[in-house]
Design a protein around this motif. Structure first.
Motif, mmCIF file in Angstrom:
data_model
loop_
_atom_site.group_PDB
_atom_site.id
_atom_site.type_symbol
_atom_site.label_atom_id
_atom_site.label_comp_id
_atom_site.label_asym_id
_atom_site.label_seq_id
_atom_site.Cartn_x
_atom_site.Cartn_y
_atom_site.Cartn_z
ATOM 1 N N PRO A 114 -30.588 9.423 -1.410
ATOM 2 C CA PRO A 114 -29.194 9.417 -0.962
ATOM 3 C C PRO A 114 -28.266 10.262 -1.821
ATOM 4 O O PRO A 114 -28.311 10.217 -3.056
ATOM 5 C CB PRO A 114 -28.807 7.934 -1.073
ATOM 6 C CG PRO A 114 -29.666 7.405 -2.183
ATOM 7 C CD PRO A 114 -30.971 8.154 -2.075
ATOM 8 N N VAL A 115 -27.408 11.044 -1.174
ATOM 9 C CA VAL A 115 -26.336 11.769 -1.839
ATOM 10 C C VAL A 115 -25.213 11.950 -0.824
ATOM 11 O O VAL A 115 -25.470 12.172 0.365
ATOM 12 C CB VAL A 115 -26.824 13.129 -2.379
ATOM 13 C CG1 VAL A 115 -27.338 14.033 -1.257
ATOM 14 C CG2 VAL A 115 -25.733 13.835 -3.173
ATOM 15 N N LEU A 116 -23.976 11.809 -1.270
ATOM 16 C CA LEU A 116 -22.815 11.940 -0.387
ATOM 17 C C LEU A 116 -22.152 13.283 -0.637
ATOM 18 O O LEU A 116 -21.728 13.578 -1.753
ATOM 19 C CB LEU A 116 -21.815 10.809 -0.657
ATOM 20 C CG LEU A 116 -20.506 10.864 0.134
ATOM 21 C CD1 LEU A 116 -20.762 10.766 1.642
ATOM 22 C CD2 LEU A 116 -19.551 9.765 -0.324
ATOM 23 N N LEU A 117 -22.055 14.109 0.400
ATOM 24 C CA LEU A 117 -21.487 15.448 0.290
ATOM 25 C C LEU A 117 -20.100 15.476 0.938
ATOM 26 O O LEU A 117 -19.934 15.033 2.086
ATOM 27 C CB LEU A 117 -22.399 16.466 0.959
ATOM 28 C CG LEU A 117 -23.862 16.442 0.500
ATOM 29 C CD1 LEU A 117 -24.668 17.498 1.240
ATOM 30 C CD2 LEU A 117 -23.972 16.633 -1.007
ATOM 31 N N LEU A 118 -19.132 16.043 0.210
ATOM 32 C CA LEU A 118 -17.745 16.072 0.677
ATOM 33 C C LEU A 118 -17.212 17.498 0.599
ATOM 34 O O LEU A 118 -16.375 17.830 -0.251
ATOM 35 C CB LEU A 118 -16.882 15.133 -0.184
ATOM 36 C CG LEU A 118 -17.361 13.679 -0.287
ATOM 37 C CD1 LEU A 118 -16.516 12.918 -1.302
ATOM 38 C CD2 LEU A 118 -17.303 12.994 1.081
ATOM 39 N N PRO A 119 -17.683 18.387 1.478
ATOM 40 C CA PRO A 119 -17.189 19.770 1.464
ATOM 41 C C PRO A 119 -15.828 19.886 2.141
ATOM 42 O O PRO A 119 -15.536 19.200 3.122
ATOM 43 C CB PRO A 119 -18.261 20.523 2.259
ATOM 44 C CG PRO A 119 -18.773 19.499 3.225
ATOM 45 C CD PRO A 119 -18.734 18.187 2.488
ATOM 46 N N GLY A 120 -14.996 20.779 1.614
ATOM 47 C CA GLY A 120 -13.754 21.091 2.299
ATOM 48 C C GLY A 120 -14.024 21.850 3.587
ATOM 49 O O GLY A 120 -15.114 22.386 3.796
ATOM 50 N N ASP A 121 -13.011 21.911 4.451
ATOM 51 C CA ASP A 121 -13.185 22.578 5.741
ATOM 52 C C ASP A 121 -11.868 23.252 6.125
ATOM 53 O O ASP A 121 -10.851 23.092 5.452
ATOM 54 C CB ASP A 121 -13.624 21.559 6.803
ATOM 55 C CG ASP A 121 -14.564 22.159 7.836
ATOM 56 O OD1 ASP A 121 -14.354 23.328 8.216
ATOM 57 O OD2 ASP A 121 -15.506 21.474 8.262
ATOM 58 N N TYR A 122 -11.886 23.981 7.248
ATOM 59 C CA TYR A 122 -10.690 24.687 7.710
ATOM 60 C C TYR A 122 -9.586 23.699 8.107
ATOM 61 O O TYR A 122 -9.798 22.493 8.156
ATOM 62 C CB TYR A 122 -11.025 25.609 8.870
ATOM 63 C CG TYR A 122 -11.671 24.932 10.070
ATOM 64 C CD1 TYR A 122 -11.016 23.922 10.765
ATOM 65 C CD2 TYR A 122 -12.937 25.313 10.520
ATOM 66 C CE1 TYR A 122 -11.578 23.314 11.870
ATOM 67 C CE2 TYR A 122 -13.510 24.708 11.622
ATOM 68 C CZ TYR A 122 -12.835 23.708 12.293
ATOM 69 O OH TYR A 122 -13.409 23.099 13.380
ATOM 70 N N PHE A 123 -8.385 24.194 8.412
ATOM 71 C CA PHE A 123 -7.278 23.337 8.842
ATOM 72 C C PHE A 123 -7.607 22.725 10.206
ATOM 73 O O PHE A 123 -7.921 23.447 11.163
ATOM 74 C CB PHE A 123 -5.991 24.161 9.000
ATOM 75 C CG PHE A 123 -5.286 24.482 7.706
ATOM 76 C CD1 PHE A 123 -5.983 24.676 6.532
ATOM 77 C CD2 PHE A 123 -3.907 24.599 7.686
ATOM 78 C CE1 PHE A 123 -5.335 24.989 5.355
ATOM 79 C CE2 PHE A 123 -3.241 24.919 6.514
ATOM 80 C CZ PHE A 123 -3.957 25.114 5.337
ATOM 81 N N ALA A 124 -7.516 21.417 10.306
ATOM 82 C CA ALA A 124 -7.723 20.781 11.605
ATOM 83 C C ALA A 124 -6.616 21.164 12.584
ATOM 84 O O ALA A 124 -6.833 21.263 13.795
ATOM 85 C CB ALA A 124 -7.782 19.261 11.444
#
Length: 625
Positions: A114-124
């Motif tokens: 298990p690993v939790l990934l929290l990448p940023g993303d473009y503007f919703a």
């Protein structure tokens, strides 16, 4: 009556939520997300970055990384050492920071860690479009580079509205703590949504405990398995990584002590029995021991416990040659339990092994069979001794003699980490695992660059544990970056850096399959244009020193022993650098085949000869139906 709420940004709410999540198994509670790794950019600095500052170290410890892939490797090493009961999160910016997660995510999911990934993303909101580093697609406007994480994640969601975080965060925790489904979990976070405020129900931030279940064996499946074992004359247990994840080592030992059934181990399962247990036959398959593979070829019943049967384990389906061979697979995942047309026993490894021991009361294998495999084990120990032995203390050590020197230095609780190159084969065949977590091989993805960050993860999981990250020059050049992290955090990871001037493992494979070692040496170009000139004057030890490590250079067997002992006693990150003797063969040859297809036609003799050998080997492949 109104529900109490708290106004926070999405990022603040997520960090707060993660700080109060717990796993529980056997009545013992663990913090589920024990810390967050992060490299910050415009995609997460004002969201998750600000939220971590606001939460503080006590609520969510922060670890600074140098490479996004390496941060995932560190988190995976951490989770594996803690039996998947505690994990870490990894946050990145958008663009290359996010796509750098893909290799680590694949490694985590393939190894069921298990690993939790929290990448940023473009503007919703698409208020700014396109963003710096945004991928534009002409017909799919909602596509982002984070979609590359979908196939390597066990759960994926893009949080485009604040309120969508609540169900998605709960699903993420469910998957992380599910022993069947666990792997990489990705919550892609548009950067504008990260900073958006919302009135969150206070219930969302209440302590939440996720029970990690131990499902018992189905009575019918158990009876079928017991009948098969009682009827078998030459049963063999194949111990996989599921035994470690379940902490089922003592249950395995109890079954083996009661029945005399021998145990061979996969790379992930090695150490399920101590190496000196009379029924421990060592590794199985292409990198297995002679005794293990000999017994496997004649086994009439193979009992897989917590294994997914990779091609290395089955020798590309050429290993289990007894025409009467059948399989019983004890696995918490039905997907794995049904492999090789097995009788499935779908349950937790510890629960299932305990149930088998009780149901097999009074049953024991034939004494002649026990004597046979014990004699084979004794013969193999002589092979190990020969590979480890160095008759000349002033000679340059071979790689197996290096392992012998390390074997003489480590304690029972030291952790030896490796993932790629020729070392996994030597370790699987030769290493004497003395405790349940001493042998830490990542061989599901065999990812170069895993070893150093994984050592940091193990140090986070078990502070003060002597950790040895074994790397060749090829692996070191892939990812030495987290040396800086180990130095920064004062983690005494020991790096054993082996210089052999190229991709030694693939060079050997290339030669065997007619590739003539093409492109595998680290050398200058010669006049003919090939890389066959003098070795490159690269000083990897100086590089490690420049990154902050203490470096011990050893040239002989004696100096190597002294350097390893000094490193183990140190409280600083320490590198032991050694150039090994590659001309003197000391490693035992492969005891079983591995299918790497060879060119069917060629004008070169090396490939033609290799194809003839390949055709003979592939004829032994079986379909177990």
């Amino acid at each position: 009556m109104s529900t109490p709420t708290r106004r926070l940004t999405v990022a603040q709410a997520l960090v707060r939520f993660l700080s109060v999540q717990y796993s529980e198994r056997d009545g013992v509670r663990h913090r589920l997300i024990a810390g967050t790794w992060g490299i910050f950019g415009h995609g997460n600095v004002a969201g998750i970055g600000q939220a971590l500052v606001e939460a503080g170290e006590e609520a969510m410890p922060y670890h600074q990384g140098r490479n996004e892939q390496a941060m995932v490797h560190a988190a995976v090493g951490y989770a594996r050492h803690l039996d998947r009961l505690s994990a870490q999160a990894v946050t990145t910016s958008i663009g290359p920071g996010a796509t750098n997660l893909v290799t680590g995510a694949a490694l985590a999911t393939i190894n069921r860690l298990p690993v939790l990934l929290l990448p940023g993303d473009y503007f919703a909101t698409r208020a700014a479009d396109p963003l710096l580093q945004q991928l534009e697609h002409p017909v799919e406007a909602d596509l982002s580079v984070n979609d590359t994480l979908r196939p390597v994640s066990r759960y994926y969601d893009r949080i485009t509205r604040p309120e969508a975080l609540i169900p998605s965060a709960l699903q993420a925790m469910r998957v992380l703590t599910d022993p069947v489904e666990t792997g990489a979990v990705t919550l892609a976070l548009p950067q504008d949504v990260q900073a958006e405020a919302y009135d969150w129900p206070e219930e969302f931030f209440a302590d939440r405990v996720w029970h990690v279940r131990r499902p018992a064996a189905d009575p019918f499946e158990l009876a079928e398995a017991v009948a098969a074992i009682r009827a078998a004359e030459r049963p063999l247990i194949v111990a996989g990584g599921g035994i470690h994840h379940s902490r089922a080592e003592e249950a395995l030992k109890a079954l083996v002590d009661a029945t005399g059934i021998p145990v061979a181990s996969t790379q992930a399962g090695k150490g399920s029995l101590r190496y000196d247990h009379p029924a421990d036959l060592g590794g199985i398959g292409h990198t297995g021991t002679a005794v293990s593979d000999d017994i496997a070829r004649t086994a009439d019943l193979v009992i897989g416990v917590g294994t997914r049967y990779t091609d290395f384990t089955t020798a590309s389906n050429t290993l289990f040659q007894n025409p009467d061979a059948r399989f019983v697979n004890l696995n918490i995942a039905a997907f794995d339990a049904h492999k090789l047309a097995a009788r499935p026993l779908v349950c937790d490894a510890r629960a299932g092994l305990t149930a088998l021991t009780e149901a097999l009361t009074g049953h024991r294998v034939n004494s002649a069979y026990e004597a046979e495999y014990r004699t084979g084990k004794e013969r193999w120990e002589q092979v190990v001794e020969a590979a480890y032995r160095a008759d000349d203390e002033n000679a340059v050590p071979t790689q197996t003699q290096l392992l012998g020197a390390l074997d003489a230095v480590v304690g029972d609780d030291d952790v030896v980490i490796n993932a790629a190159g020729s070392l996994p084969g030597d370790l699987h065949k030769l290493w004497r695992a003395r405790s349940r977590r001493q042998y830490h091989l990542e061989y599901g993805y065999s990812c170069m660059g895993y070893e150093i960050p994984a050592g940091i993860g193990v140090q986070h999981a078990a502070p003060g544990t002597p950790v040895w990250s074994l790397v060749g020059d090829g692996t070191y050049l892939m990812m030495p970056t987290e040396i800086v992290t180990a130095v920064q955090e004062g983690l005494p990871v020991n790096l054993v850096l082996i210089q052999n001037h190229g991709y030694a493992s693939i060079g050997g494979l290339s030669e065997a399959v007619g590739g003539e070692r093409f492109g595998t040496a680290y050398r200058y170009r010669s006049a003919d244009g090939t890389f066959s000139g003098a070795p490159l004057p690269v000083d990897l030890a100086a590089n490690a020193a420049s990154l902050g490590m203490d470096v011990l250079r050893a040239k002989t067997v004696r100096e190597l022993r002294e350097a390893l002992a000094t490193a183990r006693a140190s409280d600083r990150p320490t590198c032991v650098y050694i150039e090994t003797d590659t001309a003197t063969p000391t490693a035992p040859p492969a005891e079983a085949w591995w299918d790497v297809p060879v060119a069917e036609v060629s004008s070169r003799e090396a490939a033609t000869t290799a194809r003839e050998t390949y055709d003979r080997q592939v004829a032994d492949r079986r379909r177990h139906l």
